[in-house]
Design a protein around this motif. Structure first.
Motif, PDB file in Angstrom:
ATOM      1  N   ALA A   1       1.956  11.296   2.595  1.00  0.00           N
ATOM      2  CA  ALA A   1       2.956  12.212   3.158  1.00  0.00           C
ATOM      3  C   ALA A   1       4.364  11.743   2.825  1.00  0.00           C
ATOM      4  O   ALA A   1       5.227  12.543   2.427  1.00  0.00           O
ATOM      5  N   ILE A   2       4.609  10.437   2.983  1.00  0.00           N
ATOM      6  CA  ILE A   2       5.922   9.883   2.651  1.00  0.00           C
ATOM      7  C   ILE A   2       6.215  10.065   1.166  1.00  0.00           C
ATOM      8  O   ILE A   2       7.326  10.445   0.772  1.00  0.00           O
ATOM      9  N   SER A   3       5.208   9.822   0.340  1.00  0.00           N
ATOM     10  CA  SER A   3       5.385   9.938  -1.116  1.00  0.00           C
ATOM     11  C   SER A   3       5.735  11.369  -1.514  1.00  0.00           C
ATOM     12  O   SER A   3       6.660  11.604  -2.310  1.00  0.00           O
ATOM     13  N   GLY A   4       4.993  12.333  -0.969  1.00  0.00           N
ATOM     14  CA  GLY A   4       5.273  13.738  -1.279  1.00  0.00           C
ATOM     15  C   GLY A   4       6.663  14.151  -0.834  1.00  0.00           C
ATOM     16  O   GLY A   4       7.377  14.872  -1.552  1.00  0.00           O
ATOM     17  N   LEU A   5       7.078  13.671   0.341  1.00  0.00           N
ATOM     18  CA  LEU A   5       8.407  14.000   0.867  1.00  0.00           C
ATOM     19  C   LEU A   5       9.502  13.400  -0.019  1.00  0.00           C
ATOM     20  O   LEU A   5      10.510  14.060  -0.321  1.00  0.00           O
TER      21      LEU A   5
ATOM     22  N   LYS B   1       0.829  -1.208   0.000  1.00  0.00           N
ATOM     23  CA  LYS B   1       0.000   0.000   0.000  1.00  0.00           C
ATOM     24  C   LYS B   1       0.863   1.257   0.000  1.00  0.00           C
ATOM     25  O   LYS B   1       0.511   2.257  -0.645  1.00  0.00           O
ATOM     26  N   ILE B   2       2.005   1.230   0.693  1.00  0.00           N
ATOM     27  CA  ILE B   2       2.925   2.367   0.665  1.00  0.00           C
ATOM     28  C   ILE B   2       3.482   2.553  -0.746  1.00  0.00           C
ATOM     29  O   ILE B   2       3.535   3.672  -1.282  1.00  0.00           O
ATOM     30  N   GLY B   3       3.910   1.449  -1.367  1.00  0.00           N
ATOM     31  CA  GLY B   3       4.405   1.514  -2.739  1.00  0.00           C
ATOM     32  C   GLY B   3       3.348   2.013  -3.700  1.00  0.00           C
ATOM     33  O   GLY B   3       3.621   2.789  -4.625  1.00  0.00           O
ATOM     34  N   GLU B   4       2.107   1.591  -3.470  1.00  0.00           N
ATOM     35  CA  GLU B   4       0.995   2.018  -4.317  1.00  0.00           C
ATOM     36  C   GLU B   4       0.741   3.516  -4.180  1.00  0.00           C
ATOM     37  O   GLU B   4       0.442   4.206  -5.163  1.00  0.00           O
ATOM     38  N   ALA B   5       0.882   4.048  -2.940  1.00  0.00           N
ATOM     39  CA  ALA B   5       0.677   5.485  -2.712  1.00  0.00           C
ATOM     40  C   ALA B   5       1.706   6.317  -3.479  1.00  0.00           C
ATOM     41  O   ALA B   5       1.370   7.350  -4.075  1.00  0.00           O
ATOM     42  N   LEU B   6       2.966   5.869  -3.482  1.00  0.00           N
ATOM     43  CA  LEU B   6       4.010   6.586  -4.207  1.00  0.00           C
ATOM     44  C   LEU B   6       3.748   6.532  -5.716  1.00  0.00           C
ATOM     45  O   LEU B   6       3.893   7.541  -6.420  1.00  0.00           O
TER      46      LEU B   6
ATOM     47  N   SER C   1      -5.338   1.124   6.456  1.00  0.00           N
ATOM     48  CA  SER C   1      -5.649   2.487   6.884  1.00  0.00           C
ATOM     49  C   SER C   1      -4.401   3.203   7.381  1.00  0.00           C
ATOM     50  O   SER C   1      -4.231   4.402   7.152  1.00  0.00           O
ATOM     51  N   SER C   2      -3.523   2.469   8.056  1.00  0.00           N
ATOM     52  CA  SER C   2      -2.259   3.063   8.509  1.00  0.00           C
ATOM     53  C   SER C   2      -1.411   3.489   7.319  1.00  0.00           C
ATOM     54  O   SER C   2      -0.819   4.577   7.317  1.00  0.00           O
ATOM     55  N   ALA C   3      -1.362   2.623   6.299  1.00  0.00           N
ATOM     56  CA  ALA C   3      -0.601   2.962   5.095  1.00  0.00           C
ATOM     57  C   ALA C   3      -1.204   4.165   4.379  1.00  0.00           C
ATOM     58  O   ALA C   3      -0.480   5.019   3.850  1.00  0.00           O
ATOM     59  N   GLU C   4      -2.539   4.238   4.369  1.00  0.00           N
ATOM     60  CA  GLU C   4      -3.197   5.381   3.739  1.00  0.00           C
ATOM     61  C   GLU C   4      -2.946   6.664   4.508  1.00  0.00           C
ATOM     62  O   GLU C   4      -2.967   7.763   3.936  1.00  0.00           O
ATOM     63  N   ALA C   5      -2.700   6.546   5.818  1.00  0.00           N
ATOM     64  CA  ALA C   5      -2.423   7.725   6.633  1.00  0.00           C
ATOM     65  C   ALA C   5      -1.045   8.287   6.343  1.00  0.00           C
ATOM     66  O   ALA C   5      -0.862   9.508   6.214  1.00  0.00           O
TER      67      ALA C   5
ATOM     68  N   GLY D   1      -9.729  -7.603  10.635  1.00  0.00           N
ATOM     69  CA  GLY D   1      -9.527  -6.374  11.393  1.00  0.00           C
ATOM     70  C   GLY D   1      -8.104  -5.863  11.261  1.00  0.00           C
ATOM     71  O   GLY D   1      -7.863  -4.669  11.042  1.00  0.00           O
ATOM     72  N   TYR D   2      -7.139  -6.758  11.374  1.00  0.00           N
ATOM     73  CA  TYR D   2      -5.738  -6.364  11.252  1.00  0.00           C
ATOM     74  C   TYR D   2      -5.416  -5.878   9.839  1.00  0.00           C
ATOM     75  O   TYR D   2      -4.640  -4.929   9.657  1.00  0.00           O
ATOM     76  N   MET D   3      -6.007  -6.530   8.841  1.00  0.00           N
ATOM     77  CA  MET D   3      -5.787  -6.095   7.462  1.00  0.00           C
ATOM     78  C   MET D   3      -6.320  -4.674   7.248  1.00  0.00           C
ATOM     79  O   MET D   3      -5.689  -3.854   6.580  1.00  0.00           O
ATOM     80  N   GLN D   4      -7.480  -4.386   7.843  1.00  0.00           N
ATOM     81  CA  GLN D   4      -8.049  -3.042   7.726  1.00  0.00           C
ATOM     82  C   GLN D   4      -7.160  -2.016   8.417  1.00  0.00           C
ATOM     83  O   GLN D   4      -6.945  -0.906   7.903  1.00  0.00           O
ATOM     84  N   MET D   5      -6.613  -2.365   9.587  1.00  0.00           N
ATOM     85  CA  MET D   5      -5.712  -1.467  10.294  1.00  0.00           C
ATOM     86  C   MET D   5      -4.459  -1.195   9.469  1.00  0.00           C
ATOM     87  O   MET D   5      -3.972  -0.060   9.406  1.00  0.00           O
ATOM     88  N   ALA D   6      -3.933  -2.235   8.821  1.00  0.00           N
ATOM     89  CA  ALA D   6      -2.720  -2.081   8.015  1.00  0.00           C
ATOM     90  C   ALA D   6      -2.958  -1.150   6.836  1.00  0.00           C
ATOM     91  O   ALA D   6      -2.155  -0.242   6.563  1.00  0.00           O
TER      92      ALA D   6
END
Length: 415
Positions: free
Chosen positions: A155-159, A21-26, A147-151, A140-145
């Protein structure tokens, strides 16, 4: 400590879920900027999004037959390898002097298909790793993961883009997917031999049609997917306009917009945190429908908020309810569909549920341009309310596929 935490294979899947999800955001931030860099055309940006919907459609129809015919761990690794290779084409072509917009469109289309396929495989592999009674916690854990990545992802991608530049950030994205490959390679579990045996286009077609018919012949599945089709119709365009509304209509600063988006992610995290418990406390069908009414209330209230905290609260409630709904539907299929059909059912469900999403986005853009975004949220809320009230007249409201906490406690405490 529960069995879910002790299951190393699942924890690696959970970690890879977050990394992907982090890679996808970038990727989601970099590709549109590359279009602007290469052409400066907003029309071509729109074309790229249209290709993304086409990729989703193709995966929704054909992807499930592939998932059900191969080892799912190996498929996740193959998808991640393809993502690594195709992302690297863009900065490499720029370094070698033959970068152009055609490369962007080809790479974007392939990556969109990879992302859509990965999401389905990611959900379908979980029942192979865990007992059915552990699926509520796992979801539940998958949803937390996610949502955390979406949070933190945007920001990480823009930086990264600000520090490393557009093409430099793509090499970092390649590194993200290499990390993903390393994580996936650590998964160890008792694999299930897939027996659908598709090896040519004709077999893929017949297998895909079989999965679609299997899904639609199940009355509960059919009811949920038709209802969800209209819920997503009301929701897709409205969610897309949230960022526009807080920036252009409410006039929030960049910091305040960041806080609103953080509260949005917190809603998803909370839904994952309490999903296991809440799904055991209430009738599944009724919870699904009531949660959707909460979605509509959040949409109705959002345009009236002028302070970032209250706007963020509305979005937090919205994403909390969306998280509960998506995990309930995923769990329904994970619990009730045979493993050799799960990929096709998940693909078909995504195909049917999101079929009107492109139209929703187009209408939302037109309404915002001609009138104002407030009408998008009001209209979306009305569509969701009407669809849900109609669904209350069906047997969906009495359907229950939840797993009681007492059952899970007894199993985890058994010698």
């Amino acid at each position: 400590m529960t069995k879910v935490y002790k299951n190393k294979a699942f924890m690696f899947i959970l970690s890879s879920h977050f990394i992907h999800k982090i890679g996808e955001a970038l990727y989601d931030l970099a590709i549109p900027l590359l279009i602007l860099y290469a052409t400066g055309s907003s029309v071509l940006m729109g074309t790229m999004y249209a290709l993304g919907f086409m990729a989703e459609f193709l995966v929704g129809f054909f992807g499930g037959s592939i998932i059900d015919s191969v080892n799912r761990k190996k498929l996740l690794i193959t998808i991640s390898l393809l993502q690594t290779l195709f992302i690297s084409i863009l900065p490499l072509s720029a370094n070698l002097g033959f970068f152009n917009v055609i490369f962007i469109f080809v790479v974007a289309f392939i990556l969109d298909m990879c992302i859509a396929l990965y999401r389905i495989v990611d959900i379908s592999i979980v029942p192979q790793l865990l007992d059915k009674k552990e699926l509520p916690q796992a979801n539940g854990y998958m949803q937390m993961a996610i949502s955390s990545a979406e949070a933190v992802g945007p920001a990480i991608s823009g930086l990264l883009i600000a520090i490393a530049g557009l093409f430099g950030s793509l090499w970092i994205n390649v590194g993200t997917f290499l990390l993903l490959l390393s994580t996936l390679s650590l998964i160890r579990y008792q694999t299930i031999e897939q027996k659908t045996g598709v090896s040519n286009p004709k077999q893929i077609w017949s297998s895909s049609v079989e999965g679609l018919l299997y899904t639609l012949k199940n009355k509960l599945f059919r009811t949920i997917l038709i209802w969800n089709l209209f819920v997503n119709f009301g929701l897709s365009g409205a969610v897309l306009m949230i960022l526009f509304h807080v920036k252009e209509v409410i006039g929030l600063s960049s910091t305040e917009i960041g806080l609103v988006m953080t509260m949005s992610a917190i809603g998803g995290i909370i839904s994952g945190l309490i999903f296991s418990r809440i799904q055991s406390m209430f009738n599944s069908g009724r919870l699904l429908l009531v949660s959707s009414l909460v979605v509509s209330l959040a949409l109705f209230s959002f345009p009236f908020q002028i302070h970032w905290f209250f706007a963020g609260t509305s979005v937090c409630v919205l994403m909390f309810s969306i998280g509960i709904n998506s995990r309930l539907i995923h769990m329904l299929f994970q619990l009730n569909v045979p493993d050799n059909m799960l990929g096709r059912v998940l693909s078909a469900s995504r195909l049917i549920s999101t079929m009107l999403a492109p139209l929703s986005v187009m209408i939302a853009g037109w309404i915002t341009e001609v009138y104002q975004s407030t009408y998008v949220f009001a209209g979306g809320g009305v569509i969701i309310v009407l669809s849900t009230l109609i669904a209350f007249t069906t047997k969906l409201k009495s359907a229950n596929w939840g797993i009681k906490q007492s059952s899970l406690s007894q199993e985890t405490s058994a010698p």
